[in-house]
Design an enzyme around this catalytic site. Structure first.
Site, PDB file in Angstrom:
ATOM      1  N   THR A  62     -12.005 -35.604  77.608  1.00 57.44           N
ATOM      2  CA  THR A  62     -10.719 -34.928  77.700  1.00 57.44           C
ATOM      3  C   THR A  62      -9.825 -35.681  78.672  1.00 57.44           C
ATOM      4  O   THR A  62     -10.283 -36.505  79.456  1.00 57.44           O
ATOM      5  CB  THR A  62     -10.896 -33.479  78.180  1.00 57.44           C
ATOM      6  OG1 THR A  62     -11.377 -33.498  79.538  1.00 57.44           O
ATOM      7  CG2 THR A  62     -11.870 -32.731  77.314  1.00 57.44           C
TER       8      THR A  62
ATOM      9  N   GLU B  81     -11.371 -29.709  73.267  1.00 55.38           N
ATOM     10  CA  GLU B  81     -12.597 -28.934  73.154  1.00 55.38           C
ATOM     11  C   GLU B  81     -12.746 -28.235  71.802  1.00 55.38           C
ATOM     12  O   GLU B  81     -13.834 -27.779  71.464  1.00 55.38           O
ATOM     13  CB  GLU B  81     -12.649 -27.881  74.275  1.00 55.38           C
ATOM     14  CG  GLU B  81     -12.829 -28.456  75.669  1.00 55.38           C
ATOM     15  CD  GLU B  81     -11.550 -28.924  76.335  1.00 55.38           C
ATOM     16  OE1 GLU B  81     -11.574 -29.219  77.536  1.00 55.38           O
ATOM     17  OE2 GLU B  81     -10.499 -29.003  75.642  1.00 55.38           O
TER      18      GLU B  81
ATOM     19  N   LYS C 113       5.822 -17.264  88.327  1.00 51.97           N
ATOM     20  CA  LYS C 113       6.099 -15.879  88.689  1.00 51.97           C
ATOM     21  C   LYS C 113       7.184 -15.861  89.766  1.00 51.97           C
ATOM     22  O   LYS C 113       6.962 -16.278  90.897  1.00 51.97           O
ATOM     23  CB  LYS C 113       4.849 -15.165  89.190  1.00 51.97           C
ATOM     24  CG  LYS C 113       5.050 -13.653  89.286  1.00 51.97           C
ATOM     25  CD  LYS C 113       3.760 -12.900  89.508  1.00 51.97           C
ATOM     26  CE  LYS C 113       3.976 -11.397  89.418  1.00 51.97           C
ATOM     27  NZ  LYS C 113       2.732 -10.630  89.631  1.00 51.97           N
TER      28      LYS C 113
ATOM     29  N   TRP D  69       7.499 -12.848  85.060  1.00 53.38           N
ATOM     30  CA  TRP D  69       6.830 -14.035  84.539  1.00 53.38           C
ATOM     31  C   TRP D  69       7.838 -14.885  83.780  1.00 53.38           C
ATOM     32  O   TRP D  69       8.556 -14.392  82.915  1.00 53.38           O
ATOM     33  CB  TRP D  69       5.676 -13.657  83.615  1.00 53.38           C
ATOM     34  CG  TRP D  69       4.523 -13.030  84.330  1.00 53.38           C
ATOM     35  CD1 TRP D  69       4.151 -11.720  84.321  1.00 53.38           C
ATOM     36  CD2 TRP D  69       3.575 -13.699  85.169  1.00 53.38           C
ATOM     37  NE1 TRP D  69       3.045 -11.519  85.104  1.00 53.38           N
ATOM     38  CE2 TRP D  69       2.662 -12.726  85.645  1.00 53.38           C
ATOM     39  CE3 TRP D  69       3.408 -15.022  85.586  1.00 53.38           C
ATOM     40  CZ2 TRP D  69       1.599 -13.029  86.485  1.00 53.38           C
ATOM     41  CZ3 TRP D  69       2.356 -15.331  86.428  1.00 53.38           C
ATOM     42  CH2 TRP D  69       1.474 -14.348  86.873  1.00 53.38           C
TER      43      TRP D  69
END
Length: 520
Positions: free
Chosen positions: A180, A327, A418, A423
């Protein structure tokens, strides 16, 4: 309690069919007249199967055995496609090396995978010579493009035996491995078995077949990848294209003029890439203004901005987003929607066939997945346990589910901001910024703030050939989205920073760790 009945007495001569990569080639040589085009070479599938067989014979003669790891460093080519098949089909493990990593990281990946044989393009000869000094376990080497007359791939393939016999073995044997490309720490090694790759190939082909007209892959398509073949099996598309017997065009390095020329000369009408490559192609085509129709693009790797999708549609490209990660092998979702409904085509899309997805609101809306081809873990077990907590793969992505069942990726858990108790999605804010006049690209991160906790900061790249955008005017234009309720007032960036280019990871994603370092 009753239990399901298990077939335990098969016929004495029954064939226990393992799901092996070699079975993706069943019948294809006899059922298609399509060609594989790569550089100056052009050959049919019968020749392709012969070349795969010869490559396996060549590697066996060079000492490669079942269970060995063979590393490959090449641009997108017929050679890479042959390695996709020959190496795992002989029971060895294909390691696709990310050539965009630093030399130290490439050394780490080769060392961790235990590679004992290396095939590389001459472009990487100086790097490989340096690496091999510290990697004595790599005992064999082949140069893949004719630069070494005594060790040339094409000459060796031509001289190799065409009689290699591929046998059966456990379908759970490891077929491929790669690393990765996160922005922190060492790359993480993932593994995929024959069974996983065969199931991913079949499910992806079936999912593409379920797309509206012009959004899938059929045998009549002409396919050209623009996602590096070292990156997550080029999203699994070469396996699908080969299984279907599609005409395939391999472009080498991603030069926009070459890509556009191949599209026109070979009739390419199906590709996939990250938004950066799409942006590059549109810019290269802008001078002539020619229509690029028909050409379907699956876009992944990072969020697809609606403004970029709209521009692509205007150029004749049918655009749709896909979703996955290293993944996940990678495809787990694909957008679909009748054109020109750009908003629907920019979503992560509908879970692919055999994929289970759910959103864990207790984890901040994290997307959790199950599918038969998801990697079972990393080379380091503690990270694997975190990845698969509670029997679901944790993606680290915040997602939402639309009323029609399609997924939308809201943000990465680590990138959501935040501010003032609200958010703020960095992905939504980037999408809105790119839609504003004079803005080509945008990357948004959080900066600490004593009063509000965090505040968004946006890095802006000006549109090609356009004057630098007026930052105050951009904020005024964003205020219109506050008034409409699209974003909260806390989403208006604290700062707008004009940069020449956004830093990218080795697979084209915005490197937000680098942006945070620039801000600091």
């Amino acid at each position: 309690m009753n239990t399901p009945r298990i077939l335990s007495t098969p016929g004495a001569n029954a064939y226990a069919y393992p799901l092996l990569i070699r079975h993706l080639l069943a019948n294809v040589a006899n059922q298609t007249d399509a060609e594989i085009v790569s550089g100056e070479l052009r050959f049919g599938y019968r020749a392709f199967v012969d070349r795969v067989t010869r490559l396996a014979a060549l590697l066996t003669a060079r000492g490669v055995r079942a269970g060995d790891t063979v590393a490959v460093m090449d641009w997108d080519s017929h050679r890479y496609l042959e390695c996709y098949f020959a190496i795992p089909m002989m029971g060895a493990i294909l390691q696709t090396v990310n050539v965009r990593l630093s030399p130290a990281q490439i050394d780490f990946t080769l060392r961790q995978s235990g590679a004992s044989f290396l095939l590389h393009h001459a472009d990487f000869a100086p790097l490989c010579a340096q690496l091999l000094l510290a990697l004595p376990q790599i005992g064999g080497l082949i140069v893949m493009d004719g630069a070494d007359e005594d060790n040339d791939y094409e000459a060796l393939i031509a001289a190799a035996s065409p009689d290699f016999i591929f046998g059966d073995f456990d379908e759970n044997a490891i077929a491929t491995t790669f690393h990765t490309t996160g922005t922190t720490g060492d790359p993480k090694q993932v593994f995929f078995s024959h069974r996983q790759l065969v199931l991913h190939t079949i499910a992806l082909a079936a999912t593409l077949a379920n797309q509206p007209d012009g959004q899938g892959m059929r045998r009549t398509n002409v396919y050209m990848p623009m996602t590096p073949m070292f990156h997550v099996h080029a999203w699994g598309m070469p396996y699908v294209a080969t299984m279907l017997g599609v005409k395939q065009v391999y472009p080498g390095r991603y030069d926009p003029a070459t890509l556009l020329a191949l599209k026109r000369r070979e009739g390419v009408d199906f590709s996939h890439c990250v938004p950066t490559i799409l942006r590059m192609l549109l810019d290269a085509n802008a001078a002539g203004g020619d229509s690029l129709a028909p050409w379907t693009f699956v876009i992944g790797g990072s969020a697809l901005p609606a403004a970029l999708a709209q521009e692509a549609e205007m150029a004749g490209i049918t655009i749709l987003a896909g979703y996955g990660m290293s993944e996940t092998g990678p495809v787990v979702a694909l957008a679909r929607g009748l054109q020109p409904d750009v908003a629907k085509c920019c979503r992560a899309g509908f879970p692919a066939i055999l994929v289970q997805a759910r959103i864990d609101m207790d984890k901040g809306g994290e997307l959790l997945l199950r599918a038969p081809w998801l990697t079972q873990g990393y080379a380091t077990q503690p990270d694997s346990d975190t990845l698969w907590a509670d029997g679901w793969m944790h993606t680290g992505d915040v997602a939402a589910l639309d009323g029609d069942g399609a997924l939308r990726i809201v943000d990465r858990l680590k990138d959501v901001i935040k501010s003032g108790g609200e958010w703020v999605s960095s992905v939504d804010l980037e999408d809105l910024l790119v839609a504003l006049p004079g803005v080509a690209e945008a990357g948004v991160i959080a900066m600490p703030d004593a009063k509000w906790g965090e505040r968004p900061v946006a890095f802006i790249v000006a549109a090609r050939g356009a004057p630098p955008p007026d930052m105050d005017l951009l904020c005024v234009q964003l205020q219109q989205h506050v008034a409409s309720g699209r974003i909260s007032r806390y989403a208006i960036p604290e700062r707008l920073v004009l940069v020449e280019a956004l830093p990218r990871t080795s697979v084209g994603k915005i490197d937000k760790k680098a942006l945070r370092a620039m801000l600091a």
